[in-house]
Design a protein around this motif. Structure first.
Motif, PDB file in Angstrom:
ATOM      1  N   THR A 108     -39.703   2.692  15.397  1.00 26.84           N
ATOM      2  CA  THR A 108     -40.126   3.743  15.954  1.00 26.84           C
ATOM      3  C   THR A 108     -38.945   4.483  17.092  1.00 26.84           C
ATOM      4  O   THR A 108     -38.732   5.715  16.673  1.00 26.84           O
ATOM      5  N   PHE A 109     -38.604   3.621  17.903  1.00 28.04           N
ATOM      6  CA  PHE A 109     -37.563   4.121  18.741  1.00 28.04           C
ATOM      7  C   PHE A 109     -36.112   4.314  18.059  1.00 28.04           C
ATOM      8  O   PHE A 109     -35.605   4.989  18.623  1.00 28.04           O
ATOM      9  N   GLY A 110     -35.899   3.297  17.090  1.00 25.85           N
ATOM     10  CA  GLY A 110     -34.732   3.589  16.073  1.00 25.85           C
ATOM     11  C   GLY A 110     -34.617   4.902  15.855  1.00 25.85           C
ATOM     12  O   GLY A 110     -33.732   5.817  15.818  1.00 25.85           O
ATOM     13  N   GLY A 111     -35.608   5.484  15.241  1.00 28.72           N
ATOM     14  CA  GLY A 111     -35.787   6.890  14.633  1.00 28.72           C
ATOM     15  C   GLY A 111     -35.758   7.937  15.819  1.00 28.72           C
ATOM     16  O   GLY A 111     -35.066   8.892  15.560  1.00 28.72           O
ATOM     17  N   LEU A 112     -36.449   7.597  16.995  1.00 32.98           N
ATOM     18  CA  LEU A 112     -36.386   8.582  17.782  1.00 32.98           C
ATOM     19  C   LEU A 112     -34.901   8.855  18.519  1.00 32.98           C
ATOM     20  O   LEU A 112     -34.623   9.822  18.958  1.00 32.98           O
ATOM     21  N   PHE A 113     -34.275   7.581  18.556  1.00 33.19           N
ATOM     22  CA  PHE A 113     -33.135   7.631  19.197  1.00 33.19           C
ATOM     23  C   PHE A 113     -32.006   8.414  18.294  1.00 33.19           C
ATOM     24  O   PHE A 113     -30.920   9.082  18.637  1.00 33.19           O
ATOM     25  N   LEU A 114     -32.118   8.349  16.996  1.00 32.69           N
ATOM     26  CA  LEU A 114     -31.322   9.049  15.910  1.00 32.69           C
ATOM     27  C   LEU A 114     -31.501  10.585  16.275  1.00 32.69           C
ATOM     28  O   LEU A 114     -30.920  11.443  16.105  1.00 32.69           O
ATOM     29  N   LEU A 115     -32.909  10.643  16.166  1.00 29.46           N
ATOM     30  CA  LEU A 115     -33.376  12.069  16.303  1.00 29.46           C
ATOM     31  C   LEU A 115     -32.833  12.673  17.521  1.00 29.46           C
ATOM     32  O   LEU A 115     -32.229  13.925  17.468  1.00 29.46           O
ATOM     33  N   SER A 116     -32.813  12.180  18.772  1.00 23.76           N
ATOM     34  CA  SER A 116     -32.600  12.422  19.904  1.00 23.76           C
ATOM     35  C   SER A 116     -30.890  12.757  19.990  1.00 23.76           C
ATOM     36  O   SER A 116     -30.513  13.648  20.436  1.00 23.76           O
ATOM     37  N   GLY A 117     -30.089  11.957  19.410  1.00 21.38           N
ATOM     38  CA  GLY A 117     -28.690  12.072  19.006  1.00 21.38           C
ATOM     39  C   GLY A 117     -28.269  13.421  18.479  1.00 21.38           C
ATOM     40  O   GLY A 117     -27.475  14.231  19.003  1.00 21.38           O
ATOM     41  N   PHE A 118     -28.905  13.732  17.293  1.00 18.19           N
ATOM     42  CA  PHE A 118     -28.842  14.941  16.775  1.00 18.19           C
ATOM     43  C   PHE A 118     -29.107  16.145  17.502  1.00 18.19           C
ATOM     44  O   PHE A 118     -28.514  17.227  17.602  1.00 18.19           O
ATOM     45  N   VAL A 119     -30.417  16.088  18.268  1.00 18.72           N
ATOM     46  CA  VAL A 119     -30.752  17.223  18.952  1.00 18.72           C
ATOM     47  C   VAL A 119     -29.786  17.662  19.980  1.00 18.72           C
ATOM     48  O   VAL A 119     -29.508  18.729  20.239  1.00 18.72           O
ATOM     49  N   ASN A 120     -29.561  16.617  20.848  1.00 17.38           N
ATOM     50  CA  ASN A 120     -28.863  16.816  21.803  1.00 17.38           C
ATOM     51  C   ASN A 120     -27.354  17.039  21.554  1.00 17.38           C
ATOM     52  O   ASN A 120     -26.639  17.577  22.110  1.00 17.38           O
ATOM     53  N   LEU A 121     -26.889  16.558  20.426  1.00 17.94           N
ATOM     54  CA  LEU A 121     -25.546  17.175  19.871  1.00 17.94           C
ATOM     55  C   LEU A 121     -25.474  18.646  19.674  1.00 17.94           C
ATOM     56  O   LEU A 121     -24.521  19.288  20.076  1.00 17.94           O
ATOM     57  N   ALA A 122     -26.762  19.175  19.240  1.00 19.78           N
ATOM     58  CA  ALA A 122     -26.746  20.700  19.269  1.00 19.78           C
ATOM     59  C   ALA A 122     -26.932  21.236  20.753  1.00 19.78           C
ATOM     60  O   ALA A 122     -26.633  22.766  20.548  1.00 19.78           O
ATOM     61  N   LEU A 123     -27.224  20.603  21.706  1.00 18.02           N
ATOM     62  CA  LEU A 123     -27.641  21.247  22.954  1.00 18.02           C
ATOM     63  C   LEU A 123     -26.128  20.991  23.853  1.00 18.02           C
ATOM     64  O   LEU A 123     -26.438  21.518  24.839  1.00 18.02           O
ATOM     65  N   LEU A 124     -25.290  20.509  23.363  1.00 18.10           N
ATOM     66  CA  LEU A 124     -24.255  20.222  24.132  1.00 18.10           C
ATOM     67  C   LEU A 124     -23.597  21.411  24.610  1.00 18.10           C
ATOM     68  O   LEU A 124     -23.541  22.504  23.715  1.00 18.10           O
ATOM     69  N   GLU A 125     -23.193  21.599  26.108  1.00 13.75           N
ATOM     70  CA  GLU A 125     -22.578  22.717  26.208  1.00 13.75           C
ATOM     71  C   GLU A 125     -23.558  23.928  26.551  1.00 13.75           C
ATOM     72  O   GLU A 125     -23.034  25.197  26.170  1.00 13.75           O
ATOM     73  N   THR A 126     -24.844  23.637  26.508  1.00 12.64           N
ATOM     74  CA  THR A 126     -25.743  24.575  26.871  1.00 12.64           C
ATOM     75  C   THR A 126     -26.719  24.689  27.939  1.00 12.64           C
ATOM     76  O   THR A 126     -26.793  23.467  28.399  1.00 12.64           O
ATOM     77  N   SER A 127     -27.184  25.682  28.303  1.00 14.43           N
ATOM     78  CA  SER A 127     -28.211  25.541  29.564  1.00 14.43           C
ATOM     79  C   SER A 127     -29.439  24.560  29.314  1.00 14.43           C
ATOM     80  O   SER A 127     -30.142  24.201  30.203  1.00 14.43           O
ATOM     81  N   PHE A 128     -29.595  24.426  28.059  1.00 16.05           N
ATOM     82  CA  PHE A 128     -31.010  23.401  27.469  1.00 16.05           C
ATOM     83  C   PHE A 128     -30.590  22.063  27.568  1.00 16.05           C
ATOM     84  O   PHE A 128     -31.515  21.194  27.165  1.00 16.05           O
ATOM     85  N   ASN A 129     -29.417  21.687  27.939  1.00 13.90           N
ATOM     86  CA  ASN A 129     -28.906  20.275  28.022  1.00 13.90           C
ATOM     87  C   ASN A 129     -29.566  19.707  29.349  1.00 13.90           C
ATOM     88  O   ASN A 129     -28.950  19.074  29.979  1.00 13.90           O
TER      89      ASN A 129
END
Length: 236
Positions: A108-129
């Motif tokens: 479960t946490f492995g999948g969440l970490f992968l999802l977090s990586g993709f989501v936060n990759l999209a949020l880099l350099e934005t005010s939603f980071n």
């Protein structure tokens, strides 16, 4: 009155459930090799995350500071530090419990970490980071996610699992039940054969004793006859 089955035998049969009610034993033995792997994965990642989170909290970084601060080469803020400590403690709980719980928790946490990586990759350099992620945090999230997935899926996912594997047995209940019935029949045949050999051995021992006694009686009878004949000859 029929004898009640022993607790060990009753527990043995409780593991075989009808189709549609396949429940894997939650509590594997502590020494089970799969449980040791799941515990190791939870402990390893839990230590890393807890250590990272505690170091971030000691730096008194702002809770949602998007500028972040560097801890161990990774960017962090108060929110990410608290989240890291919480996840680390949950993984420690999985390490303590072990078994299927630890495996599912790692996955479960492995999948969440992968999802977090993709989501936060999209949020880099934005005010939603809001977690102050940087590229190295994204890569770390991917690595931790894959590591947890590997530990959690070990011995659980695959096409060539051994037949003593509890996950293989869960997916092949009918075959396991058939194998156990055959095993019980073989045990009964073995016990019956050993019992028959023991009875034949005893019968042969008792038979030899009776033959020896009969032979001794015959010898004594011959001696009496000889004495009798001698007595008669003396009378003559």
């Amino acid at each position: 009155m029929a004898a009640s089955p022993s607790p060990a035998r009753a527990a043995h049969h409780r593991r075989v459930l009808p189709r549609g009610r396949r429940v894997l034993d939650e509590h594997m033995p502590v020494h089970h090799k799969l449980s040791r792997v799941y515990r190791l994965g939870s402990a390893l990642v839990g230590v890393i995350l807890t250590f990272f989170g505690v170091l971030g909290l000691t730096d008194n970084i702002g809770f949602f500071d998007t500028g972040g601060d560097q801890v161990g080469g990774l960017s962090t803020n108060g929110a990410l530090s608290v989240l890291s400590v919480v996840v680390g403690l949950l993984l420690f709980a999985g390490m303590v419990r072990g078994g299927n719980f630890a495996s599912s928790l790692n996955i479960t946490f492995g999948g969440l970490f992968l999802l977090s990586g993709f989501v936060n990759l999209a949020l880099l350099e934005t005010s939603f980071n809001m977690l102050a992620f940087e590229l190295q945090n994204v890569l770390f999230s991917f690595v931790v996610g894959l590591l947890l997935l590997v530990f959690g899926m070990y011995g659980r996912v695959g096409s060539a699992l051994p037949h003593d594997n509890p996950y293989w047995q869960q997916r092949h209940v009918d075959e396991v039940a058939r194998a156990r019935r055959e095993h019980d029949r073989n045990e009964q045949r073995t016990r019956a054969r050993l019992r028959g050999e023991e009875l034949r051995r005893r019968a042969s021992l008792f038979g030899s004793g009776e033959d020896g006694g009969a032979a001794d009686d015959g010898d004594e009878g011959d001696g009496l006859d000889a004495d009798g004949d001698g007595g008669q000859q003396g009378d003559r």
